[in-house]
Structures are given as C-alpha cells and as structure tokens.
Design a protein around this motif. Structure first.
Motif, PDB file in Angstrom:
ATOM      1  N   LEU A 158      54.619  44.715  36.159  1.00  0.00           N
ATOM      2  CA  LEU A 158      54.533  44.950  34.933  1.00  0.00           C
ATOM      3  C   LEU A 158      53.831  46.452  34.958  1.00  0.00           C
ATOM      4  N   HIS A 184      51.434  29.247  37.178  1.00  0.00           N
ATOM      5  CA  HIS A 184      50.274  28.262  37.474  1.00  0.00           C
ATOM      6  C   HIS A 184      49.146  28.338  36.258  1.00  0.00           C
ATOM      7  N   ASN A 189      53.429  38.470  43.034  1.00  0.00           N
ATOM      8  CA  ASN A 189      52.360  38.949  42.094  1.00  0.00           C
ATOM      9  C   ASN A 189      53.184  39.392  40.704  1.00  0.00           C
ATOM     10  N   GLY A 190      53.117  38.701  39.811  1.00  0.00           N
ATOM     11  CA  GLY A 190      53.960  39.082  38.516  1.00  0.00           C
ATOM     12  C   GLY A 190      53.290  40.306  37.866  1.00  0.00           C
ATOM     13  N   LEU A 191      52.034  40.603  37.917  1.00  0.00           N
ATOM     14  CA  LEU A 191      51.580  41.444  37.272  1.00  0.00           C
ATOM     15  C   LEU A 191      51.962  42.915  38.110  1.00  0.00           C
ATOM     16  N   PHE A 227      49.032  36.812  33.851  1.00  0.00           N
ATOM     17  CA  PHE A 227      50.166  37.840  34.290  1.00  0.00           C
ATOM     18  C   PHE A 227      50.691  37.743  35.535  1.00  0.00           C
ATOM     19  N   ALA A 228      49.965  37.464  36.554  1.00  0.00           N
ATOM     20  CA  ALA A 228      50.503  37.651  37.809  1.00  0.00           C
ATOM     21  C   ALA A 228      51.028  36.460  38.308  1.00  0.00           C
ATOM     22  N   TYR A 229      50.622  35.224  38.038  1.00  0.00           N
ATOM     23  CA  TYR A 229      51.117  33.992  38.356  1.00  0.00           C
ATOM     24  C   TYR A 229      51.216  33.032  37.320  1.00  0.00           C
ATOM     25  N   PHE A 246      44.272  38.601  34.886  1.00  0.00           N
ATOM     26  CA  PHE A 246      45.035  38.951  36.106  1.00  0.00           C
ATOM     27  C   PHE A 246      45.792  37.599  36.644  1.00  0.00           C
ATOM     28  N   TRP A 277      43.338  30.928  47.090  1.00  0.00           N
ATOM     29  CA  TRP A 277      43.571  32.363  47.246  1.00  0.00           C
ATOM     30  C   TRP A 277      43.941  32.941  45.902  1.00  0.00           C
ATOM     31  N   MET A 278      44.308  32.215  45.272  1.00  0.00           N
ATOM     32  CA  MET A 278      44.711  33.334  43.771  1.00  0.00           C
ATOM     33  C   MET A 278      43.357  33.415  42.980  1.00  0.00           C
TER      34      MET A 278
END
Lengths: 396, 218
Positions: free
Chosen positions: B192, A202, B187-189, A197-199, A194, A160-161
């Motif tokens: 930010l 992982h 969601n870490g982004l 920075f988001a995950y 993306f 899903w990521m």
C-alpha cells in the motif's frame, strides 16, 4: 527493602556522569525509578503538588483493564471448548461444570500470556534502545500500550506479528515524534492498524477470532462478522453479548466489565467522561438513523447492538480517551467523541471491507483532534472579543 | 579555439563532477528537495517498473536539459515555460513509444506514470534552474545527476517494498519457501502507498543522521 536500596546505591556509581557505564544511564535510571520513588524535585515554573504522576496514571489504566483481561482469558477457553465436537450443543452455562472452571481458564491463559510477553518485550526493547541512543529517560507510556495491544488483537495472532506491529507502533507512532506525550495517534491502535493492513487474513473475517485447538482449525465468526454478512441466526442473546460470552478479541467482548473499567477511570479522574459519553451517544444516534433508513438487514439491527458488539465499547472507554491523542478542550472533546461514534457505525454498516470501524474512526479523529481544538479555541476567543466590544460600547 | 588568458575547463573537472554527484546525496531531489514524491509512491511496489521509470526519467531530464541549454539564447523569457514543456512532452512521448515497443508489460504497469513524467517537478525544476543558464555539457551532467539521484531512491524504496511485500525481487522469488512454511507471511502494508511514504521517511532519517548538516534548523 533496605537491602535492595543498598544494592542499588552500590551499583550506581559507574552509571553516574563520568562513570564507565554512563552510556547505559537511562536504562539504569528506568530500573531505579521503577523500584523507588525518584528524589528529584521540580524546581522551576508553576507546578501542582499531587499524588498523581505519570506512572500512577498509567498504573490506574492497567488496573482498570485487569478484570477485563481475566475475563477475556476465561472467554477464550469457553469459546474454544464450545467449538470442540465433543461438547457441541452446550452453552456457556452448561459447559463450565462439564469441562471445569480451571481447565477453561488455564487454556485461555496459555493462549493469551505469550501475547502480553511478546508485546512487552518487543515494545520495551524498542523504547530502551531509543532512550539509550537519544540519552533521555525511558518513558512509562508503554506500560499501557503494552497491555492494550494484546487486548485488541485476535488471540490467534502469531507472536512475531505482534512483536513486529508493536515495534512499528513504538517507532513510527511515538519515537519519531519525540516519545511519550508527543504522539499524534494512539500507539496501541496503530499497532492494530498495522496488523490489519499488513496481515488481513489474521485480523478479520471468520478465521482468526477463536483460538483453535489442535491441528484441525475450528473457527466461528464474531457477531460483528456475521452482522456484516447479514446473517443474524447464530447471534448470541443480548445478555450474553453484554456480559461478553461471545467470540472476539480478549479485551473487547465484555461490555459490562468495560463499563466497570470506564467507571473506575472516571472516578479516579483519569479517563474523560465527556469523551466516553459522547462516543456512545454518537454511535447510538448514527445507528438509530440507520434504523430509520433500514435498507438492509444490517441497518435494521437494533441500534444498541452496535454498542455491545465488536470493539466499540472498548474503543470508547480505553482508546478514544487517550489523553495525548484526544482533543483537549471540553467542547472539542464532545465533538471529537460524537464524530468517533458516528464514523465507526458508518464504516461498519456502509463499508463491507472494514467490518470494525472503531479502529479507523479513532485513528482518523486522533489526527483531526488538534484541528478541532484549534477551532474551539478560535471560536472562544471570537466570542470573548465580541463581549469585550459590547461592554466597551455600553460604557461609552 | 580558446583564446589566451581564458583556459578551457576540462570535461571532467572537479566542478563538473560535483554537478553529477551532488544530486546523489546533498541535493537529492527526493530526500532533500522533496520533489517527485507522487511517482515515488506509485511505481515502487516492484523493482522492475521502478527501474524502468528511473531510466526513463534520467533520459528525459538529461536530453531535455541539453536541448534547453542549446536553445537558451533563442528562447524569449516570456514563453520559456511553454518551450520547456514542448521539449519535455516531445521526449516523454518518445519514451512512451519506446517502452510500448520493447517492454510492453512494464509499460502497462506504469500506465499513466510515464505520461506524468511531464509534470514531474524535478524535470521542470532542472530546466528552469539549470538548463536555462548553463552550457550544454554542464546541463547534461546536471540532468544525469538529478535523474540518477531520483532513480536511486526509487529503486531503494522499491527494493524494500518488493522484498517484504511480495518476497520477490525483479519478479524472482527471494525469500525461500521454507521460511513461509515456518509461519512467515508477506507484509500487505508494504504494497500500500502509505508504506512507501514511511520508507522514504526512513531514508531521509538515515541520511540526516549520517550528515548532520542536512538537518533543518527550526
């Protein structure tokens, strides 16, 4: 073949202008041109008759990454079995006969195939929806991005990521700027950024790189990660790193096959040799400078190591050369390439938060590329004006 | 009071209500005029600080607009900016003290951004463009309208950022634990600043899609 043509012609009318299903026109068009060469001819403006069109270009890149992909899947299997306790003490040479070639490959295929399917389904879905709503054709651009995305992320990334990152990259990297050919940054790299920075858990560190088997998580750091932490004991041999038997993302491990792919791209005239060569030169030069400085173990690492560990080679050959987001002028390409190499090694060595500098370096230079081109052009104009002036004064 | 021939405008006439509603949509300070972006990026990680800052800005704009409007005939044009700044600064200091007294933790979170209301372009812009030339009641409505228009966007952005970035709203867990067990992750982004810019961009996109008049012609 004829039967297929007849079938396509038969179901065509409702999609034509005025037909019932006209709102699905671009979807139909995409599938028709996928199956057959379109019979529309360019009528206006200057054009060159050539066998290379956008679809051909894209397919060439896909062919160039194929060996890499197959090897990468095999490598996932090898790295997995090497970490199993019952096979401990083996190297890749001894583990192949012990486990069996096909078993290893099959394990990698099972890990990797879902990523490709996920990225294509999500990305093409977003592309098709946009094409429908905006009423333009579905572009081929995603064919390449869709295969590059799974190649540059860890094989353990949840599906899903991958899908989310792909959709994000397609929408905010490409469609908001006007679709294929208008993007300012490389969409595949944007997807990776993306995820990064988001995950972050992982994407970097020790955990994600090796596909773990059952419930017990087994992990091994990539050479890049251990270099960043300053430990060089478990480093694979140079030959292993060059061929690609080391933990890492599917596409990035084998410098040998990346170079072969790069050679193929240069021979077919699709990838820019200037960019590839100058990225390698820039990275190598920067690493040499760090060798001279030599303040810590990482700086003392032999300079050519930088070129074969992590995603450096893959980025140089397949990412930096993206014809849309790279610099366009010949001199600009060299500046662009050298700076990518310099920045990526700089980030790797000096910034412990970003062990892989290649992605950020390329994205940054993507944004700077138009400016480089602007100054190269301005410089050229100035030079020629000067020449014109000297000729004129000589005549007088 | 009103003389013959000059009818008095009712307090909530259609024209006055326009002052209140226009900044919410067609003249929104953030999405249309693109003012006050910095604070929209900085304080929208969670809904609570965003809400508090929004209320603070509404209060400052409205009161400052009224004060400027009351003083508008006395202010010499050459020093009007200084006078406006004094009014805003006074109000911001008061707001800051009130926040520190009643919601100390949020005030800590907002840190410099309360003080930075002084430099928020929306406040100065409204005083200069509206308060200096209109009567107090209209200025009040205009201030409220612009403050709320700013605050609404702030809260919308904060809503999405907190929901997807931390899984909470106003500090309460919204996304249930079972979803996390299923493999979902925050969601870490979203935490930010770049993501705030993208969320604002999406709001602008949606708004212009619904109201085609707003699309810039170039």
């Amino acid at each position: 073949m004829k039967g297929l043509r007849r079938f396509v012609d038969k179901i065509k009318p409702p999609f034509e202008k005025g037909g019932k299903l006209h709102f699905l026109h671009s979807t139909f068009d995409a599938f028709e041109t996928f199956l057959f060469v379109p019979n529309t001819v360019t009528k206006k403006g200057a054009h060159i008759r050539d066998v290379i069109d956008m679809k051909r270009t894209m397919i060439m890149v896909v062919i160039a990454v194929m060996p890499l992909m197959l090897f990468g899947m095999f490598n996932i299997g090898i790295q997995h079995y090497l970490l199993q306790p019952e096979f401990s003490g083996n190297t890749w040479q001894t583990i192949i006969p012990e486990v069996g070639f096909w078993k290893i490959l099959w394990y990698g295929v099972l890990k990797f195939l879902p990523l490709i399917v996920g990225s294509y389904v999500a990305g093409l879905g977003a592309e098709f929806i946009f094409a429908q709503v905006r009423g333009h054709e579905v572009n081929e651009g995603f064919l390449v991005s869709g295969i590059l995305i799974p190649l540059i992320i860890p094989p353990t990334t949840p599906l899903w990521m991958v899908a989310l990152a792909t959709i994000f990259a397609v929408i905010f990297g490409k469609e908001v700027f006007g679709g294929t050919g208008m993007n300012i940054v490389n969409p595949a790299l944007l997807a990776r950024a993306f995820l990064f920075f988001a995950y972050p858990a992982h994407m970097s560190g020790d955990a994600p790189w090796v596909a773990s088997g059952s419930a017990d998580i087994i992990s091994g750091p990539t050479p890049l990660a251990s270099a960043a932490s300053g430990t060089f004991e478990n480093f694979p041999s140079v030959m292993d790193m060059f061929i690609g038997f080391m933990p890492g993302s599917v596409g990035e491990t084998s410098a040998l096959l990346i170079l072969l792919g790069g050679l193929f791209l240069v021979m077919t005239g699709i990838g820019s040799f200037r960019i590839m060569a100058s990225v390698f030169a820039g990275g190598f030069g920067m690493a040499l400078l760090f060798n001279l400085w030599g303040a810590n173990a990482y700086m003392d690492m032999p300079a050519f190591y930088h070129l074969i560990i992590g995603g450096f080679a893959f980025g140089a050959v397949f990412m930096a050369t993206d014809p849309v987001s790279a610099a366009q002028t010949p001199r600009g390409k060299i500046i662009y390439g050298v700076l990518i190499g310099v920045f990526s090694v700089l980030l790797r060595v000096l910034n412990p938060a970003y062990p892989e500098g290649m992605m950020l370096a390329i994205l940054f230079m993507n944004v700077m590329a138009p400016m480089i081109d602007h100054y190269v052009l301005a410089g050229n104009i100035k030079r020629r004006q000067k020449r014109l002036k000297t000729i004129k004064t000589e005549e007088v | 009071m009103s003389k013959a021939g000059k009818t008095r405008e009712p307090l909530f006439s259609a024209k006055n209500m326009k002052l209140l509603s226009n900044p919410l949509s067609k003249e929104n300070p953030i999405t249309i005029q693109v003012l006050g972006i910095c604070s929209a990026l900085a304080v929208t990680v969670q809904v609570k600080p965003a809400l508090v800052l929004a209320i603070a800005v509404v209060a400052v704009i409205a009161i400052a607009n009224v004060l400027t409007s009351l003083l508008r005939k006395m202010i010499a044009p050459r020093i009007r900016i200084i006078v406006q700044l004094v009014i805003i600064a006074m109000l911001v200091i008061m707001v800051d003290q009130i926040l520190k007294a009643f919601v100390y933790d949020v005030s800590k979170q907002l840190s410099v951004f309360v003080g930075l209301i002084i430099t928020n372009c929306i406040v100065m812009g409204r005083l200069e463009a509206f308060g200096m030339g209109n009567p107090p009641w209209k200025s009040f409505l205009d201030g409220i309208g612009n403050g709320v228009g700013y605050g609404v966007i702030l809260v919308i952005v904060a809503f999405f950022r907190e929901l997807f970035g931390s899984g909470t709203l106003m500090g309460y867990q919204i996304i249930p634990e079972s979803v996390y067990d299923f493999g979902y992750e925050n969601n870490g982004l979203m935490i930010l600043p770049p993501m705030a810019l993208i969320v604002v961009g999406v709001i602008i996109w949606v708004q212009r899609h619904r109201d085609k008049e707003l699309i810039d012609k170039s």
